[in-house]
Design a protein around this motif. Structure first.
Motif, short mmCIF file in Angstrom:
data_model
loop_
_atom_site.label_atom_id
_atom_site.label_comp_id
_atom_site.label_asym_id
_atom_site.label_seq_id
_atom_site.Cartn_x
_atom_site.Cartn_y
_atom_site.Cartn_z
N LYS A 132 0.83 -1.20 0.00
CA LYS A 132 0.00 0.00 0.00
C LYS A 132 0.87 1.25 0.00
CE LYS A 132 -3.41 2.92 0.67
NZ LYS A 132 -4.25 3.38 -0.46
N ASN A 133 1.93 1.25 0.83
CA ASN A 133 2.85 2.39 0.86
C ASN A 133 3.48 2.63 -0.51
OD1 ASN A 133 4.00 1.19 4.06
ND2 ASN A 133 2.46 2.75 3.69
N VAL A 134 3.97 1.55 -1.12
CA VAL A 134 4.64 1.66 -2.41
C VAL A 134 3.66 2.09 -3.51
CG1 VAL A 134 5.80 0.33 -4.23
CG2 VAL A 134 6.46 0.02 -1.85
N THR A 135 2.46 1.53 -3.49
CA THR A 135 1.47 1.89 -4.51
C THR A 135 1.07 3.36 -4.40
OG1 THR A 135 0.61 -0.38 -4.47
CG2 THR A 135 -0.79 1.30 -5.46
N SER A 136 0.97 3.86 -3.19
CA SER A 136 0.66 5.28 -3.01
C SER A 136 1.76 6.15 -3.59
CB SER A 136 0.47 5.60 -1.52
OG SER A 136 -0.64 4.93 -0.98
N LEU A 137 3.00 5.72 -3.42
CA LEU A 137 4.12 6.45 -4.01
C LEU A 137 4.07 6.38 -5.53
CD1 LEU A 137 6.73 8.06 -3.61
CD2 LEU A 137 7.96 5.89 -3.43
N MET A 138 3.67 5.24 -6.07
CA MET A 138 3.54 5.11 -7.53
C MET A 138 2.50 6.08 -8.08
SD MET A 138 5.70 2.85 -8.61
CE MET A 138 6.74 3.66 -7.39
N GLN A 139 1.41 6.26 -7.34
CA GLN A 139 0.37 7.20 -7.78
C GLN A 139 0.92 8.62 -7.89
OE1 GLN A 139 -2.40 5.72 -8.66
NE2 GLN A 139 -1.77 3.80 -7.74
N LEU A 140 1.88 8.93 -7.04
CA LEU A 140 2.49 10.25 -7.05
C LEU A 140 3.47 10.39 -8.21
CD1 LEU A 140 2.79 12.95 -5.44
CD2 LEU A 140 4.69 11.86 -4.23
N LEU A 141 4.16 9.30 -8.54
CA LEU A 141 5.22 9.36 -9.55
C LEU A 141 4.73 9.17 -10.98
CD1 LEU A 141 7.96 7.19 -7.77
CD2 LEU A 141 8.00 9.66 -8.11
N ILE A 142 3.62 8.46 -11.13
CA ILE A 142 3.15 8.12 -12.49
C ILE A 142 1.89 8.90 -12.82
CG2 ILE A 142 2.36 6.26 -13.99
CD1 ILE A 142 3.97 4.32 -12.24
N LYS A 143 1.97 9.70 -13.87
CA LYS A 143 0.84 10.49 -14.35
C LYS A 143 0.62 10.17 -15.83
CE LYS A 143 0.72 12.73 -10.38
NZ LYS A 143 -0.35 12.46 -9.38
N ASP A 144 -0.62 9.78 -16.17
CA ASP A 144 -0.94 9.44 -17.57
C ASP A 144 0.00 8.39 -18.12
OD1 ASP A 144 -3.03 11.36 -17.63
OD2 ASP A 144 -1.58 12.95 -18.09
N LYS A 145 0.26 7.35 -17.30
CA LYS A 145 1.10 6.20 -17.67
C LYS A 145 2.56 6.58 -17.94
CE LYS A 145 -2.84 3.91 -19.88
NZ LYS A 145 -3.33 3.25 -21.12
N ALA A 146 2.97 7.75 -17.48
CA ALA A 146 4.36 8.18 -17.67
C ALA A 146 4.96 8.58 -16.34
CB ALA A 146 4.43 9.34 -18.65
N LEU A 147 6.25 8.28 -16.19
CA LEU A 147 6.95 8.61 -14.96
C LEU A 147 7.27 10.10 -14.92
CD1 LEU A 147 8.43 7.51 -12.39
CD2 LEU A 147 10.49 7.41 -13.81
N GLN A 148 6.94 10.75 -13.80
CA GLN A 148 7.24 12.16 -13.62
C GLN A 148 7.90 12.35 -12.26
OE1 GLN A 148 3.81 14.67 -14.29
NE2 GLN A 148 3.19 13.58 -16.14
N VAL A 149 9.23 12.50 -12.29
CA VAL A 149 9.98 12.72 -11.05
C VAL A 149 10.08 14.22 -10.83
CG1 VAL A 149 12.13 12.26 -9.81
CG2 VAL A 149 11.28 10.59 -11.48
N ASP A 150 9.16 14.74 -10.04
CA ASP A 150 9.03 16.18 -9.83
C ASP A 150 9.68 16.57 -8.51
OD1 ASP A 150 8.29 18.81 -9.63
OD2 ASP A 150 6.14 18.42 -9.38
N PHE A 151 10.86 17.18 -8.58
CA PHE A 151 11.59 17.51 -7.37
C PHE A 151 11.04 18.74 -6.65
CE2 PHE A 151 14.98 15.19 -9.77
CZ PHE A 151 14.97 14.08 -8.96
#
Length: 390
Positions: free
Chosen positions: A335-354
């Protein structure tokens, strides 16, 4: 976007980074999920469970590590039997999400940086309201606190609750919890449910109300320095304050049937809370469970991974307690990891927003560099300690 779940190779690690339920959620979002053959076996999740959730089972370890965009793990990358590091299996530019212990073992962070891996450490998730669903340290610490009390109850040659019987009245066990973080609070609640009389100590006065709300007595030590670090964690205190603390808690340790210690400082050796002199004054048959054993222990007599008897006192230094409850530990971590994935992945693309405080805090390496200053400092300190090679 392909996400892969690796099988843990560390001997004592039984958790898995995603469970079938969380895999199904990611697949529904249009993401491809690979799971290494047998990744969930020790957590009692079969390959067929993952396939039913929409995952692809991969038996080729090199393929899984080398062809994924995001690799999810629990333990830090390990050395494999062939002598290679798991870091070397990752393709350059991939993303790794795992516990990494970057402050305690910054060499791994340097290896990841050299490989140009974007590495997010689950230990570095900030302790904020917004990041609660991603806070794996807290979710796993809660499991450790619960299990520590069960271990103590099993080892103690007494009942925990008060009992009134025809044969006489049995007094309740006295339990002393040292450290009132997530693990300590869960230990308090569990010991109280088992019927013990509970006292708790923490250098942070702000936790007093939480301790009392769980039905325990708070042992307070007034110190003339700040005791709370960034993120709400306990801060390492001066030697004078440590001495003052030991003087106050010594009497409580002496009179307790069970002592559970939980105090840890990220990247540092665990603070010494229970001295040999304190253990020597405890009643024979008493039990100490030291949750900081992996960091050197809060008790002077602790031996990591071992149960010992010292002067009639049983001292237990468990390693990786959450892994002993792999079903729920994996459920919470997933659950912790999946929540982090929701933050990192937008529209099926990785977005590492610092500019996002969670991403900025958790990301240890990116684009060939170690981003976190504390990790860089830890690596520098380690390098300067190395003996010169002639």
């Amino acid at each position: 976007m392909r996400i892969a779940v690796a099988k843990e190779i560390e001997v004592c690690e039984r958790r898995v980074a995603l469970i079938p339920d969380t895999v199904a959620r990611l697949v529904k979002q249009g993401l491809e999920v690979w799971v290494e053959t047998g990744a969930g076996e020790r957590s009692f999740f079969s390959d067929s469970d993952y396939e039913a959730a929409g995952a692809t089972i991969i038996s080729d370890t090199a393929k899984l590590w080398g062809e994924t965009d995001i690799l999810l793990k629990v333990s830090p990358p390990q050395e494999r039997e062939d002598g290679r590091s798991e870091v070397d299996l990752l393709k350059e530019g991939a993303v790794l999400v795992s516990f990494l212990n970057p402050l305690g073992n910054p060499v791994v962070a340097q290896q990841l940086a050299n490989r140009k891996i974007t590495a997010l450490s689950m230990e570095m998730i900030p302790r904020t309201t917004r990041a609660q669903s991603m806070d794996a340290l807290s979710s796993q610490a809660s499991l450790a606190g619960y299990k520590a009390v069960l271990i103590a109850a099993a080892a103690l040659p007494k009942y925990f609750p008060m009992l009134t019987t025809a044969a006489g009245t049995i007094a309740p066990a006295k339990v002393f919890i040292m450290g009132a973080g997530v693990a300590g609070l869960q230990a308090i609640a569990t010991a109280r449910r088992l019927g013990a009389v509970v006292e708790a100590f923490d250098i942070r006065p702000a936790v007093k109300e939480e301790v009392q709300s769980l039905g325990a007595k708070f042992v307070e030590v007034k110190l003339d320095e700040e005791t709370v670090a960034a993120g709400g964690y306990a801060k390492e205190i001066s030697e004078a304050s440590k001495q003052r603390t030991q003087e106050v808690v010594a009497e409580h340790v002496k009179n307790s049937d069970v002592v559970i210690t939980t105090a840890q400082v990220p990247g540092r050796q665990a603070p010494r809370l229970v001295t040999e002199e304190m253990v020597a004054q405890m009643k024979p048959g008493s039990v100490i469970v030291d949750l900081a054993a992996e960091q050197g222990g809060n008790c002077a007599c602790t031996e990591p991974g071992k149960d010992i008897v010292w002067n009639g006192v049983t001292i237990i230094g468990p390693i990786n307690l959450p892994s002993s409850m792999p079903i729920h530990a994996s459920q919470l971590y997933a659950k912790n990891v999946t929540s982090l994935m929701q933050l990192l992945i937008k529209d099926k693309a990785l977005q590492v927003d610092f500019s996002d405080d969670i991403v900025d805090a958790a990301c240890v390496t990116h684009a060939g560099e170690i981003r976190n200053q504390r990790v860089r400092d830890a690596l520098q300190a380690l390098t300067t300690q190395q003996p010169a090679v002639n």
